[in-house]
Motif scaffolding. Structure first.
Motif, PDB file in Angstrom:
ATOM      1  N   UNK A 164       0.849  -1.184   0.000  1.00  0.00           N
ATOM      2  CA  UNK A 164       0.000   0.000   0.000  1.00  0.00           C
ATOM      3  C   UNK A 164       0.880   1.227   0.000  1.00  0.00           C
ATOM      4  N   UNK A 165       0.354   2.320  -0.518  1.00  0.00           N
ATOM      5  CA  UNK A 165       1.073   3.581  -0.438  1.00  0.00           C
ATOM      6  C   UNK A 165       1.987   3.839  -1.611  1.00  0.00           C
ATOM      7  N   UNK A 166       1.791   3.142  -2.732  1.00  0.00           N
ATOM      8  CA  UNK A 166       2.510   3.513  -3.942  1.00  0.00           C
ATOM      9  C   UNK A 166       3.721   2.669  -4.208  1.00  0.00           C
ATOM     10  N   UNK A 167       3.726   2.003  -5.358  1.00  0.00           N
ATOM     11  CA  UNK A 167       4.895   1.287  -5.809  1.00  0.00           C
ATOM     12  C   UNK A 167       5.162   0.021  -5.035  1.00  0.00           C
ATOM     13  N   UNK A 168       6.049  -0.810  -5.587  1.00  0.00           N
ATOM     14  CA  UNK A 168       6.454  -2.008  -4.876  1.00  0.00           C
ATOM     15  C   UNK A 168       5.893  -3.257  -5.503  1.00  0.00           C
ATOM     16  N   UNK A 169       6.273  -4.383  -4.949  1.00  0.00           N
ATOM     17  CA  UNK A 169       5.820  -5.674  -5.437  1.00  0.00           C
ATOM     18  C   UNK A 169       5.475  -6.564  -4.277  1.00  0.00           C
ATOM     19  N   UNK A 170       5.414  -7.874  -4.526  1.00  0.00           N
ATOM     20  CA  UNK A 170       5.047  -8.809  -3.462  1.00  0.00           C
ATOM     21  C   UNK A 170       6.122  -8.899  -2.386  1.00  0.00           C
ATOM     22  N   UNK A 171       5.686  -9.116  -1.158  1.00  0.00           N
ATOM     23  CA  UNK A 171       6.601  -9.253  -0.021  1.00  0.00           C
ATOM     24  C   UNK A 171       6.625 -10.714   0.390  1.00  0.00           C
TER      25      UNK A 171
ATOM     26  N   UNK B  41       5.251  10.283  17.324  1.00  0.00           N
ATOM     27  CA  UNK B  41       6.437  11.045  16.909  1.00  0.00           C
ATOM     28  C   UNK B  41       7.282  10.154  16.021  1.00  0.00           C
ATOM     29  N   UNK B  42       7.594  10.632  14.805  1.00  0.00           N
ATOM     30  CA  UNK B  42       8.394   9.813  13.893  1.00  0.00           C
ATOM     31  C   UNK B  42       9.873  10.029  14.155  1.00  0.00           C
TER      32      UNK B  42
ATOM     33  N   UNK C  23      -3.601   8.633   8.791  1.00  0.00           N
ATOM     34  CA  UNK C  23      -2.766   9.702   8.260  1.00  0.00           C
ATOM     35  C   UNK C  23      -1.281   9.451   8.495  1.00  0.00           C
ATOM     36  N   UNK C  24      -0.960   8.952   9.676  1.00  0.00           N
ATOM     37  CA  UNK C  24       0.445   8.647   9.981  1.00  0.00           C
ATOM     38  C   UNK C  24       0.967   7.543   9.070  1.00  0.00           C
ATOM     39  N   UNK C  25       0.165   6.473   8.910  1.00  0.00           N
ATOM     40  CA  UNK C  25       0.604   5.342   8.094  1.00  0.00           C
ATOM     41  C   UNK C  25       0.781   5.734   6.633  1.00  0.00           C
ATOM     42  N   UNK C  26      -0.152   6.513   6.100  1.00  0.00           N
ATOM     43  CA  UNK C  26      -0.054   6.917   4.699  1.00  0.00           C
ATOM     44  C   UNK C  26       1.064   7.925   4.486  1.00  0.00           C
ATOM     45  N   UNK C  27       1.233   8.845   5.417  1.00  0.00           N
ATOM     46  CA  UNK C  27       2.279   9.862   5.277  1.00  0.00           C
ATOM     47  C   UNK C  27       3.665   9.235   5.290  1.00  0.00           C
ATOM     48  N   UNK C  28       3.821   8.143   6.045  1.00  0.00           N
ATOM     49  CA  UNK C  28       5.122   7.477   6.143  1.00  0.00           C
ATOM     50  C   UNK C  28       5.211   6.241   5.251  1.00  0.00           C
ATOM     51  N   UNK C  29       4.216   6.035   4.414  1.00  0.00           N
ATOM     52  CA  UNK C  29       4.194   4.929   3.447  1.00  0.00           C
ATOM     53  C   UNK C  29       4.524   3.611   4.145  1.00  0.00           C
ATOM     54  N   UNK C  30       3.857   3.362   5.260  1.00  0.00           N
ATOM     55  CA  UNK C  30       4.046   2.092   5.958  1.00  0.00           C
ATOM     56  C   UNK C  30       3.318   1.010   5.171  1.00  0.00           C
ATOM     57  N   UNK C  31       3.989  -0.111   4.933  1.00  0.00           N
ATOM     58  CA  UNK C  31       3.460  -1.154   4.070  1.00  0.00           C
ATOM     59  C   UNK C  31       3.085  -2.403   4.862  1.00  0.00           C
TER      60      UNK C  31
END
Length: 244
Positions: A110-117, A179-180, A203-211
């Motif tokens: 999630x959050x743009x780009x990447x492939x399978x983990x 706090x990041x 908002x925190x998860x999306x802003x930091x592109x947590x996958x």
């Protein structure tokens, strides 16, 4: 006084006398002529009974009413979902985000780009998170949390360890500050009864592109403040390659 007729009983004779006496009184008062005069000269008035008017019910023209909206969103502009869906579709194609039309055998970021983990990458991220937690100051309690699909893709509900909440966090709903690693602060809503973070966590998860697959370490540096460390899972590391 009138003479009693032959064959009349005492009761009938008394009644006859009463009737004759009443007639004489009426004649003396001239009531018979008075009633005739009233009937002749009195104006003919219609019946006082009210006539009910029939109600005419006209067909009501329905007036379109505005859609009901939450009071929290009343001040925001109306969203046109058809346009929003079109924009999301374009962004998904450009960024390569998860789409339900893609194969479901792999987990997409999630959050743009990447492939399978791969599972290996997930385990390595979790191991690094546990190592990092062991190096933190024990004066400030902490816990490690693996990120799942429901945490960072759909739902954005982050449940916290029950024992940690019971021991260190407030017993009532409150605002928790996240706090990041750059010391930037983000507010989130902590629900004490459900023991988790709701509003603000997305908002925190999306802003930091947590996958989905990353791991995080939450360190309680203040009664209602978490320092959040993010450990990224490697992308594109397939388990099948190592097996070959």
């Amino acid at each position: 006084m009138a003479i009693e007729k032959k064959g009349m009983s005492a009761y009938e004779a008394e009644r006859e006398r009463t009737v004759e006496e009443n007639k004489r009184k009426m004649e003396a008062l001239n009531l018979r002529h008075l009633s005739a005069a009233v009937a002749t000269y009195a104006p003919k008035t219609p019946s006082p009974m009210k006539h009910k008017r029939r109600r005419i019910i006209e067909a009501a023209t329905p007036v379109p009413s505005p859609p009901r909206r939450s009071r929290r969103l009343a001040h925001l502009p109306e969203v046109k979902y058809a346009d929003a869906c079109a924009e999301v579709g374009e962004d998904s194609e450009r960024a390569g985000r998860w789409s339900p039309r893609r194969r479901s055998g792999s987990i997409y970021l999630a959050g743009g780009g990447g492939g399978p983990i791969s599972m290996k990458a997930r385990m390595e991220a979790a191991s690094k998170a546990e190592e990092l937690e062991s190096q933190l100051d024990p004066e400030f309690p902490s816990f490690m949390k693996r990120m799942l699909h429901s945490h960072v893709v759909r739902g954005f509900w982050l449940g916290l360890p029950s024992h940690f909440c019971d021991t260190y966090l407030p017993k009532n709903d409150c605002t928790i500050t996240l706090v990041d690693e750059k010391d930037e602060e983000f507010e989130s809503k902590y629900l004490a009864y459900k023991k988790g973070l709701s509003g603000g966590w997305a908002g925190f998860a999306l802003d930091h592109v947590i996958r989905d697959g990353d791991s995080t370490v939450f360190q309680l540096i203040k009664p209602t403040t978490f320092k959040v460390h993010i450990i990224r899972a490697a992308v594109g590391d397939d388990d099948n390659e190592e097996m070959e």
